[in-house]
Enzyme design. Structure first.
Site, PDB file in Angstrom:
ATOM      1  N   ASN A 486      -6.146  30.007  45.562  1.00 12.09           N
ATOM      2  CA  ASN A 486      -7.171  30.812  43.945  1.00 12.09           C
ATOM      3  C   ASN A 486      -7.774  32.066  45.102  1.00 12.09           C
ATOM      4  O   ASN A 486      -8.042  33.213  44.524  1.00 12.09           O
ATOM      5  CB  ASN A 486      -8.430  30.157  43.695  1.00 12.09           C
ATOM      6  CG  ASN A 486      -8.875  30.265  43.452  1.00 12.09           C
ATOM      7  OD1 ASN A 486      -9.057  31.428  42.294  1.00 12.09           O
ATOM      8  ND2 ASN A 486     -10.591  30.591  43.692  1.00 12.09           N
ATOM      9  N   TYR A 553     -14.155  40.446  37.081  1.00 10.29           N
ATOM     10  CA  TYR A 553     -13.486  39.893  37.284  1.00 10.29           C
ATOM     11  C   TYR A 553     -14.759  38.527  36.951  1.00 10.29           C
ATOM     12  O   TYR A 553     -16.054  38.132  38.122  1.00 10.29           O
ATOM     13  CB  TYR A 553     -13.596  39.301  38.762  1.00 10.29           C
ATOM     14  CG  TYR A 553     -12.616  38.538  39.469  1.00 10.29           C
ATOM     15  CD1 TYR A 553     -12.802  37.692  40.456  1.00 10.29           C
ATOM     16  CD2 TYR A 553     -11.090  39.189  39.100  1.00 10.29           C
ATOM     17  CE1 TYR A 553     -10.948  37.162  40.243  1.00 10.29           C
ATOM     18  CE2 TYR A 553     -10.082  38.449  39.596  1.00 10.29           C
ATOM     19  CZ  TYR A 553      -9.974  36.849  40.561  1.00 10.29           C
ATOM     20  OH  TYR A 553      -9.426  36.812  41.386  1.00 10.29           O
ATOM     21  N   ALA A 555     -17.057  35.333  35.142  1.00  9.30           N
ATOM     22  CA  ALA A 555     -17.754  34.683  35.654  1.00  9.30           C
ATOM     23  C   ALA A 555     -17.518  33.508  34.628  1.00  9.30           C
ATOM     24  O   ALA A 555     -16.758  32.123  35.101  1.00  9.30           O
ATOM     25  CB  ALA A 555     -20.095  34.455  36.233  1.00  9.30           C
TER      26      ALA A 555
END
Ligand SMILES: [Zn+2]
Length: 591
Positions: A486, A553, A555
């Site tokens: 990741n 990106y 959360a």
């Protein structure tokens, strides 16, 4: 051993039950007195029932509670009058005894009371403390332990030969207490099992326990059997691959994945290389109830098949004597001693494996002290079998619910300190896996403080750092089953025309090259995973649909993505290989 009693601390706990909680925790704080669920305590308190009648309630430690962390609700409130009536019966089978106790509690939601409840009830004093103190076991588990214990305690303790805990033991103790007891009696030693102390206040009973255990320590010290130095040796290097191979063999024999915790220390290596290891380690546990965690004997070296064969023989030899038919437990060892690494503890969860290792470290002390005193001697195998295959333990097997999907397995997550990675760690922990979290961000180290999480600060582009992190992970948990790649960086948004080469290379090195490095380093371990290794690569929505500036990106996506990462390692995706699954909430960009 010093009393940990503090007036200031005690003030925060009101009343008899409160102080019972306080001194129980004091006992639990010292691992040389009780380990993980071992030992129990009680207090007898006068209370008015719903009808206004006075009753004495025996508050005794409930099953499933640890003395170290016990709360008032961890004590089972049993009607003392009923306990004393039961004690008059000529005999009582353990399952019926538990049924009688559970149906005579003041609170239906309280935990089931300890198996030693009747024994606590029969002791006349208000407070009763019971531990499996290392020092007392070190003296008692020797050839002439009985004589030595009597020499240490004189009239201060009633001494009881070994009997399996339960109804018969309680009755026998009550009888012996009347026979051997005097005004000087402040405790009772159950040979090869543990020690009791009593008092009219919580403090008195607790401090008598400390006093009695200290006497055993001093006795050992006077015989040069207290601080036994470890064996001399030169430490070698432990091959992580060998540990993963061992875990695989143990898991296959147990029939489900196990976590394996390796403990390399002077103490464990010295013990594993002891010249008399085969004799001193194969006799049995320090106190019978450890057998539930550790099995009767450790495996020496790596012959798992040989150990399993021996375990089946032990079962076949003792099971026919039992009143009820017994179901054999899995034959895999839980403790492994090997001159290469010292000690390893195996368990269905990381917590279980850590408990096994800790119990055995204390067992090492008990054995070495017993040896220094003239010869360690554990109970015969049949007594240990009776505890390991006790009716109520067997009943637990049938009742135990379904294990969590990743119980016994290990996941490694990169970029685990924040965002998707952090959520993936939570998702894997919730599914029962032990999790190794890697991140450049040092906050990863303290992300969780629990035995099934290991956080390490690591630059995933640095081969040496990745390798050493993997080695630490394998020593902590035994191997690797699932890898979640990741880690990624988002360099500042730029149009291609303005993108500096170093920035491009940096992104490529973390987002792409590091994944190759991780997969290559993890491959030998994933290959040994009991259920097969699994790899999940967290991609980005920007691959199929790159947005200009690409700063989204978010959360909110993180948690959903991560749950999917865990699911993809589970049975739902068991037959899926090489697939790319979008988690995008609808792909508006390409429309
Ligand atoms: Zn006990």
């Amino acid at each position: 051993m010093k009393s940990l009693w503090s007036d200031r601390e005690a003030e925060e706990f009101g009343g008899d039950l409160g102080l019972r909680v306080y001194t129980s925790r004091l006992l639990g704080r010292d691992k040389s007195l009780v380990l993980h669920g071992g030992g129990n305590t009680s207090v007898k308190i006068q209370e008015k029932n719903l009808f206004g009648e006075q009753e004495t309630i025996l508050y005794v430690k409930g099953s499933g509670w640890d003395l170290e962390t016990i709360e008032p609700q961890g004590f089972s409130p049993v009607l003392l009058a009923h306990v004393l009536r039961l004690a008059e019966l000529p005999s009582l089978a353990d399952p019926e005894m538990v049924n009688q106790l559970v149906t005579h509690m003041r609170d239906a939601s309280a935990p089931a009371p300890s198996i030693e409840t009747i024994l606590h009830g029969l002791m006349p004093q208000k407070f009763v403390d019971h531990t499996h103190a290392d020092a007392v076991l070190s003296v008692s588990n020797t050839r002439d332990g009985d004589k030595r214990i009597r020499e240490i305690y004189g009239k201060r303790c009633v001494v009881i030969p070994y009997l399996i805990p339960g109804f018969d033991l309680a009755q026998f103790c009550a009888k012996e207490f009347r026979r051997q007891g005097s005004t000087e009696t402040i405790g009772m030693v159950l040979l090869n099992h543990g020690i009791f102390s009593f008092g009219e206040t919580a403090r008195e009973s607790y401090e008598r326990m400390i006093e009695l255990v200290t006497l055993a320590e001093k006795y050992l010290d006077s015989k040069r059997a207290w601080s036994v130095p470890p064996n001399r040796f030169t430490a070698g290097t432990v091959a992580a691959n060998a540990q993963a191979g061992l875990r695989r063999k143990l898991s296959d024999t147990a029939g489900s994945p196990l976590i394996l915790k390796t403990v390399i220390s002077e103490r464990t290596l010295g013990f594993a290389r002891h010249p008399a290891l085969a004799r001193i380690s194969q006799q049995g546990p320090a106190t019978p109830d450890h057998v539930i965690r550790t099995k009767r004997t450790p495996m020496l070296g790596g012959d798992v098949a040989g150990y399993a064969e021996g375990y089946r023989r032990y079962f076949d030899e003792h099971a026919p004597r039992a009143r009820e038919p017994k179901t054999i437990l899995d034959p895999a060892p839980r403790v492994v001693l090997d001159p290469a690494f010292g000690l390893a503890g195996a368990g269905r969860t990381a917590k279980d494996a850590a408990i096994v290792a800790e119990i055995y470290e204390h067992t090492i002390d008990v054995i070495l002290r017993g040896e220094a005193l003239g010869g360690f001697q554990a109970l015969p195998a049949k007594d240990i079998f009776d505890v390991e295959y006790w009716d109520l333990e067997q009943a637990k097997l049938k009742k135990s619910g379904k294990a969590l999907p990743f119980a016994g397995e290990i996941a490694l997550v990169t970029g685990a300190a924040s965002g998707i990675g952090k959520a993936a760690v939570a998702a894997f922990l919730a599914r029962g896996a032990a999790v190794v979290g890697l991140d450049l961000d040092a906050r990863i180290i303290s992300l969780y403080n629990r035995s099934d999480f290991l956080g390490m600060s690591c630059d995933v582009t640095d081969e040496a750092q990745v390798r050493s992190a993997l080695e630490r992970a394998v020593l902590a948990f035994g191997g690797l089953d699932m890898l979640v790649l990741n880690a990624g960086i988002f360099t500042a948004s730029r149009r291609i025309a303005d993108l500096p080469t170093e920035e491009w290379r940096k992104a490529m090195s973390v987002n792409l090259d590091a994944n190759l490095l991780l997969m290559r380093t993890c491959h030998p371990f994933l290959k040994l995973a009991p259920r097969g290794g699994r790899v999940v690569v967290i991609g980005s929505k920007n691959v199929p649909a790159p947005g200009p500036g690409a700063s989204a990106y978010s959360a909110s996506k993180a948690a959903l993505n991560a749950e999917l990462a865990a699911e993809m390692c589970g049975p739902l995706f068991a037959k899926t290989t090489g697939a790319q699954v979008p988690v995008d909430g609808g792909n508006e960009r390409v429309i």
